[in-house]
Structures are given as structure tokens and as C-alpha cells.
Write a protein that holds these residues in place. Structure first.
Motif, PDB file in Angstrom:
ATOM      1  N   MET A  94       0.842  -1.177   0.000  1.00 18.96           N
ATOM      2  CA  MET A  94       0.000   0.000   0.000  1.00 18.96           C
ATOM      3  C   MET A  94       0.879   1.229   0.000  1.00 18.96           C
ATOM      4  O   MET A  94       1.908   1.259   0.649  1.00 18.96           O
ATOM      5  N   ILE A 143      -3.605   1.031  -3.334  1.00 17.13           N
ATOM      6  CA  ILE A 143      -3.440  -0.271  -2.695  1.00 17.13           C
ATOM      7  C   ILE A 143      -3.119  -1.308  -3.757  1.00 17.13           C
ATOM      8  O   ILE A 143      -3.913  -1.542  -4.665  1.00 17.13           O
ATOM      9  N   TYR A 145      -7.599   3.452   5.311  1.00 11.41           N
ATOM     10  CA  TYR A 145      -6.303   2.792   5.486  1.00 11.41           C
ATOM     11  C   TYR A 145      -6.378   1.785   6.628  1.00 11.41           C
ATOM     12  O   TYR A 145      -5.947   0.648   6.514  1.00 11.41           O
ATOM     13  N   LYS A 146      -6.977   2.205   7.728  1.00  8.62           N
ATOM     14  CA  LYS A 146      -7.121   1.338   8.903  1.00  8.62           C
ATOM     15  C   LYS A 146      -7.969   0.096   8.569  1.00  8.62           C
ATOM     16  O   LYS A 146      -7.624  -1.014   8.963  1.00  8.62           O
ATOM     17  N   TYR A 162      -8.349  -1.255   5.635  1.00  4.32           N
ATOM     18  CA  TYR A 162      -7.544  -2.127   4.779  1.00  4.32           C
ATOM     19  C   TYR A 162      -6.511  -2.895   5.605  1.00  4.32           C
ATOM     20  O   TYR A 162      -6.291  -4.082   5.373  1.00  4.32           O
ATOM     21  N   GLN A 163      -5.905  -2.245   6.577  1.00  2.53           N
ATOM     22  CA  GLN A 163      -4.927  -2.914   7.442  1.00  2.53           C
ATOM     23  C   GLN A 163      -5.577  -4.092   8.181  1.00  2.53           C
ATOM     24  O   GLN A 163      -4.937  -5.110   8.412  1.00  2.53           O
ATOM     25  N   GLN A 164      -6.834  -3.938   8.537  1.00  6.71           N
ATOM     26  CA  GLN A 164      -7.530  -4.983   9.286  1.00  6.71           C
ATOM     27  C   GLN A 164      -8.063  -6.104   8.395  1.00  6.71           C
ATOM     28  O   GLN A 164      -8.068  -7.258   8.793  1.00  6.71           O
ATOM     29  N   GLY A 194      -7.354  -6.426   4.731  1.00  2.60           N
ATOM     30  CA  GLY A 194      -6.479  -6.807   3.637  1.00  2.60           C
ATOM     31  C   GLY A 194      -7.158  -6.877   2.280  1.00  2.60           C
ATOM     32  O   GLY A 194      -6.615  -7.433   1.336  1.00  2.60           O
ATOM     33  N   GLU A 227       3.845   1.498   3.628  1.00  2.00           N
ATOM     34  CA  GLU A 227       3.333   1.120   4.951  1.00  2.00           C
ATOM     35  C   GLU A 227       4.371   1.312   6.048  1.00  2.00           C
ATOM     36  O   GLU A 227       4.031   1.746   7.152  1.00  2.00           O
ATOM     37  N   ASP A 228       5.640   1.015   5.769  1.00  2.00           N
ATOM     38  CA  ASP A 228       6.688   1.212   6.777  1.00  2.00           C
ATOM     39  C   ASP A 228       6.858   2.686   7.104  1.00  2.00           C
ATOM     40  O   ASP A 228       7.028   3.056   8.265  1.00  2.00           O
ATOM     41  N   GLU A 266       3.961   3.753   9.320  1.00  7.96           N
ATOM     42  CA  GLU A 266       4.140   3.283  10.703  1.00  7.96           C
ATOM     43  C   GLU A 266       5.217   4.091  11.420  1.00  7.96           C
ATOM     44  O   GLU A 266       5.069   4.430  12.599  1.00  7.96           O
ATOM     45  N   ASN A 308      -4.301   4.835  17.626  1.00  6.75           N
ATOM     46  CA  ASN A 308      -3.376   3.826  18.158  1.00  6.75           C
ATOM     47  C   ASN A 308      -3.082   4.018  19.643  1.00  6.75           C
ATOM     48  O   ASN A 308      -2.496   3.165  20.264  1.00  6.75           O
TER      49      ASN A 308
END
Length: 104
Positions: free
Chosen positions: A1, A17, A35-36, A38-40, A42, A68-69, A72, A103
Motif C-alpha cells: 500500500m 493499494i 487505510y485502517k 484495509y490494514q484490518q 487486507g 506502509e513502513d 508506521e 493507536n
């Protein structure tokens, strides 16, 4: 992503994505919410708003690209010092702040 921030737009963020789904948001908080999700999950199979024309890799109007890195890392940086968090602009700042606040 990947997250793309357009040069010409004050608050616009484009989320891409897997080079299959792309959407440009005027609201960075909504981009963060998606985004959140999608993170959950996929997946984006049931999402509306795909704008495949945004998948053009030759587009030079993006001034910031985050994977994504990077996202984060930015969240951790924001959480550790929200007052002095340095971002490209209001759109990226609002996107990261929204994710960081969820978070905590």
C-alpha cells in the motif's frame, strides 16, 4: 500500500493499494479510516470509489510517497512528540495524526 500526497492540493491524499485500487480523498481523516480498514481486512473488493486513472506510475504531481513502513514510522514519531512532529503539509499531518490518535 502506498500513500501519495499531491503537490497542488492542500488537503488531498491519494491512497493506492497493491496497484489495483486507488482513490483520492479531500478528507485526510477519511483516508486514514479507509487505510485502517484495509490494514484490518487486507481487501478492497467491496469498496466504492476506485479511480484507476490514478494508478499512473508516471504521474509527477506527487510530492510525497509513503509506503506502509513509512506510515508506521510517522505514526510512532507523532506519538512520541505530537507537538514537534514534522510533516510535509496539513494533509499528511492530519492523516498521520488521525491514525496515531486511534493507536493510543
Amino acid at each position: 500500500m502506498q500513500l501519495f500526497v499531491k503537490r497542488s492540493c492542500k488537503k488531498q491524499i491519494t491512497v493506492i493499494i497493491d496497484r489495483k485500487w486507488a482513490h483520492s480523498y479531500d478528507d485526510p481523516a477519511q483516508a486514514a479510516n479507509d487505510y485502517k480498514v484495509y490494514q484490518q481486512t487486507g481487501q478492497t473488493d467491496d469498496w466504492d470509489g476506485n479511480e484507476p486513472e490514478l494508478l499512473n506510475e508516471g504521474d509527477t504531481t506527487y510530492c510525497l510517497v509513503m509506503d506502509e513502513d513509512d506510515i508506521e514510522d510517522a505514526i510512532r514519531s507523532y506519538i512520541s512528540d505530537p507537538v514537534n512532529y514534522s510533516s510535509y503539509g496539513a494533509n499528511e499531518h492530519e492523516f498521520i495524526a488521525h491514525l496515531a490518535n486511534e493507536n493510543e
